[in-house]
Design a protein around this motif. Structure first.
Motif, PDB file in Angstrom:
ATOM      1  N   PRO A   1       0.817  -1.220   0.000  1.00 48.41           N
ATOM      2  CA  PRO A   1       0.000   0.000   0.000  1.00 48.41           C
ATOM      3  C   PRO A   1       0.854   1.275   0.000  1.00 48.41           C
ATOM      4  O   PRO A   1       0.478   2.281  -0.612  1.00 48.41           O
ATOM      5  N   HIS A   2       1.988   1.211   0.680  1.00 47.37           N
ATOM      6  CA  HIS A   2       2.888   2.366   0.775  1.00 47.37           C
ATOM      7  C   HIS A   2       3.347   2.867  -0.582  1.00 47.37           C
ATOM      8  O   HIS A   2       3.582   4.072  -0.766  1.00 47.37           O
TER       9      HIS A   2
ATOM     10  N   LEU B   1      -1.984   1.725   7.096  1.00 50.03           N
ATOM     11  CA  LEU B   1      -3.315   1.906   6.532  1.00 50.03           C
ATOM     12  C   LEU B   1      -3.360   3.200   5.738  1.00 50.03           C
ATOM     13  O   LEU B   1      -2.705   4.192   6.103  1.00 50.03           O
ATOM     14  N   LEU B   2      -4.110   3.221   4.648  1.00 51.74           N
ATOM     15  CA  LEU B   2      -4.286   4.420   3.841  1.00 51.74           C
ATOM     16  C   LEU B   2      -5.652   5.017   4.146  1.00 51.74           C
ATOM     17  O   LEU B   2      -6.673   4.385   3.908  1.00 51.74           O
ATOM     18  N   GLU B   3      -5.647   6.232   4.692  1.00 52.81           N
ATOM     19  CA  GLU B   3      -6.896   6.920   5.012  1.00 52.81           C
ATOM     20  C   GLU B   3      -7.068   8.111   4.088  1.00 52.81           C
ATOM     21  O   GLU B   3      -6.135   8.913   3.920  1.00 52.81           O
ATOM     22  N   PRO B   4      -8.244   8.266   3.459  1.00 53.08           N
ATOM     23  CA  PRO B   4      -8.466   9.390   2.537  1.00 53.08           C
ATOM     24  C   PRO B   4      -8.310  10.729   3.252  1.00 53.08           C
ATOM     25  O   PRO B   4      -8.665  10.868   4.424  1.00 53.08           O
ATOM     26  N   VAL B   5      -7.748  11.693   2.527  1.00 47.06           N
ATOM     27  CA  VAL B   5      -7.645  13.059   3.053  1.00 47.06           C
ATOM     28  C   VAL B   5      -8.834  13.866   2.551  1.00 47.06           C
ATOM     29  O   VAL B   5      -9.449  13.532   1.533  1.00 47.06           O
TER      30      VAL B   5
ATOM     31  N   ASP C   1      -6.707  -5.870  14.051  1.00 45.62           N
ATOM     32  CA  ASP C   1      -7.735  -5.269  13.213  1.00 45.62           C
ATOM     33  C   ASP C   1      -7.105  -4.515  12.045  1.00 45.62           C
ATOM     34  O   ASP C   1      -7.583  -4.586  10.910  1.00 45.62           O
ATOM     35  N   GLY C   2      -6.005  -3.808  12.313  1.00 46.44           N
ATOM     36  CA  GLY C   2      -5.327  -3.065  11.260  1.00 46.44           C
ATOM     37  C   GLY C   2      -4.768  -3.966  10.178  1.00 46.44           C
ATOM     38  O   GLY C   2      -4.807  -3.640   8.991  1.00 46.44           O
TER      39      GLY C   2
ATOM     40  N   LEU D   1      -5.188  -5.692   4.620  1.00 47.57           N
ATOM     41  CA  LEU D   1      -5.233  -6.743   3.607  1.00 47.57           C
ATOM     42  C   LEU D   1      -6.508  -6.647   2.772  1.00 47.57           C
ATOM     43  O   LEU D   1      -6.460  -6.796   1.544  1.00 47.57           O
ATOM     44  N   GLU D   2      -7.634  -6.393   3.419  1.00 46.17           N
ATOM     45  CA  GLU D   2      -8.890  -6.245   2.674  1.00 46.17           C
ATOM     46  C   GLU D   2      -8.815  -5.098   1.665  1.00 46.17           C
ATOM     47  O   GLU D   2      -9.269  -5.226   0.521  1.00 46.17           O
ATOM     48  N   ALA D   3      -8.224  -3.976   2.075  1.00 49.09           N
ATOM     49  CA  ALA D   3      -8.085  -2.840   1.163  1.00 49.09           C
ATOM     50  C   ALA D   3      -7.140  -3.171   0.014  1.00 49.09           C
ATOM     51  O   ALA D   3      -7.374  -2.780  -1.137  1.00 49.09           O
ATOM     52  N   SER D   4      -6.073  -3.905   0.309  1.00 45.34           N
ATOM     53  CA  SER D   4      -5.135  -4.299  -0.746  1.00 45.34           C
ATOM     54  C   SER D   4      -5.814  -5.208  -1.763  1.00 45.34           C
ATOM     55  O   SER D   4      -5.598  -5.070  -2.977  1.00 45.34           O
TER      56      SER D   4
END
Length: 338
Positions: A57-58, A89-93, A121-122, A127-130
């Motif tokens: 993700p990075h 984790l990637l959080e929208p800005v 949880d993280g 993984l789900e987002a990936s």
């Protein structure tokens, strides 16, 4: 198409090609590339026989995962291995602005912010987002990514979460990926990881993984994938201004790399071929991961990986003090591959 040898990660069933594709470059590391060029680079890798692709993700705030998923879509899922990483984790800005070069090193708009999270949880959320970005229902390998400043959280929560995912059959192999050898050695000794991804610490210029990590991995049956075999570019083209570990190389290291290049050329090979071959001297090494962003880099990596590195190169490198006396060389006699 070239057939590349495969090696098993640890004691599990995941097998990777000895030469693999590192996805940071197609996440616009340092400079942008087009979707088309990234897709062409991945097509070239496939045609060269590469069947192991690593991302995170990075890398480009998810761009690498999206591009990799698009390029692999429609290919036989059982024929290749895919790894990604957890811990950020990637959080929208709220408002997209500027680029990520200063903070992350990627030439992408700042659409998200990275949030460190090695909790159970993280790990699952990451993984789900990936999987959504990759457009697939599974990845084969998951690494804890750069837990340098989050060691206890990674061991207390992150690693057990990965172990649970493996026991559930969600992933085939687990491990950690870092730019250091010390904490990876702890993962090898204190957990049941299948593999570790060690970037930049076992190369022609840096032998930090040799005293402890590699012997521990061999003893425990853990595989080591070596990333950063060119040390950010210095071992690919040792010219003034070349990078070492993401910053400009110090003069002393530049001169050492230039001596290695001259030695390689005297023995009818290249510095890049020697850099790709060197890690395979150690039996714990399962493969090398090369960061690629351009189609021509794939062709170069495949050609140099297949090139012969004669025994006389390794002997003279040791004699000139360019390699530690205890560093094993490929084949023990200088063959290009064990």
């Amino acid at each position: 198409m070239t057939a590349l040898a495969r090696r098993r990660l640890g004691r599990g069933g995941v097998e990777v090609t000895e030469l693999s594709f590192g996805g940071a470059g197609i996440g616009n590391l340092y400079a942008p590339i087009s979707d088309a060029r990234a897709a062409t680079a991945l097509d070239h890798a496939w045609n060269a026989g590469i069947r192991y692709f690593d991302t995170a993700p990075h890398y480009g705030l998810g761009l690498s995962e999206r591009r990799l998923g698009e390029a692999l879509r429609g290919r036989d899922r059982s024929s290749y291995v895919l790894s990604t990483k957890v811990g950020r984790l990637l959080e929208p800005v709220g408002e997209v602005s500027g680029d990520d070069l200063a903070d992350g090193g990627f030439a992408v708009p700042v659409t998200h912010r990275r949030v460190w999270d090695f909790s159970a949880d993280g790990v699952r959320r990451s993984l789900e987002a990936s999987l959504r970005r990759l457009g697939t229902d599974r990845v084969d390998v998951v690494f804890l990514h750069d837990p340098d400043h989050h060691e206890e959280a990674a061991f207390r929560e992150g690693y057990p979460a990965l172990e649970k995912l493996r026991s559930e059959g969600v992933v085939g192999a687990i491990g950690a990926g870092m730019n250091q050898a010390e904490m990876l050695t702890r993962f090898v000794r204190d957990t049941d990881v299948d593999a570790v991804l060690c970037a930049g610490r076992y190369t022609l210029l840096d032998h930090g993984a040799l005293p402890e990590l590699l012997p521990a991995a061999e003893e425990r049956g853990v595989s080591v994938v070596i990333g950063g075999v060119f040390n950010s570019g210095l071992l690919a083209a040792p010219e003034p201004g070349a990078r070492f570990d993401y910053t400009e190389a110090p003069p002393g290291l530049l001169r050492r790399a230039q001596r290695l290049r001259a030695l390689a050329e005297r023995h009818g090979t290249t510095l890049r071929a020697a850099a790709l071959a060197f890690p395979f001297g150690h039996p714990a090494v399962a493969g090398v991961l090369v960061g690629i962003r351009e189609p021509n880099q794939v062709l170069d990596a495949a050609r140099e990986f297949a090139a012969d590195v004669p025994a006389c190169f390794w002997r003279e490198a040791r004699a000139e003090g360019l390699l530690p006396a205890g560093a094993p060389v490929p084949g023990g006699t200088g063959e290009a591959r064990p």
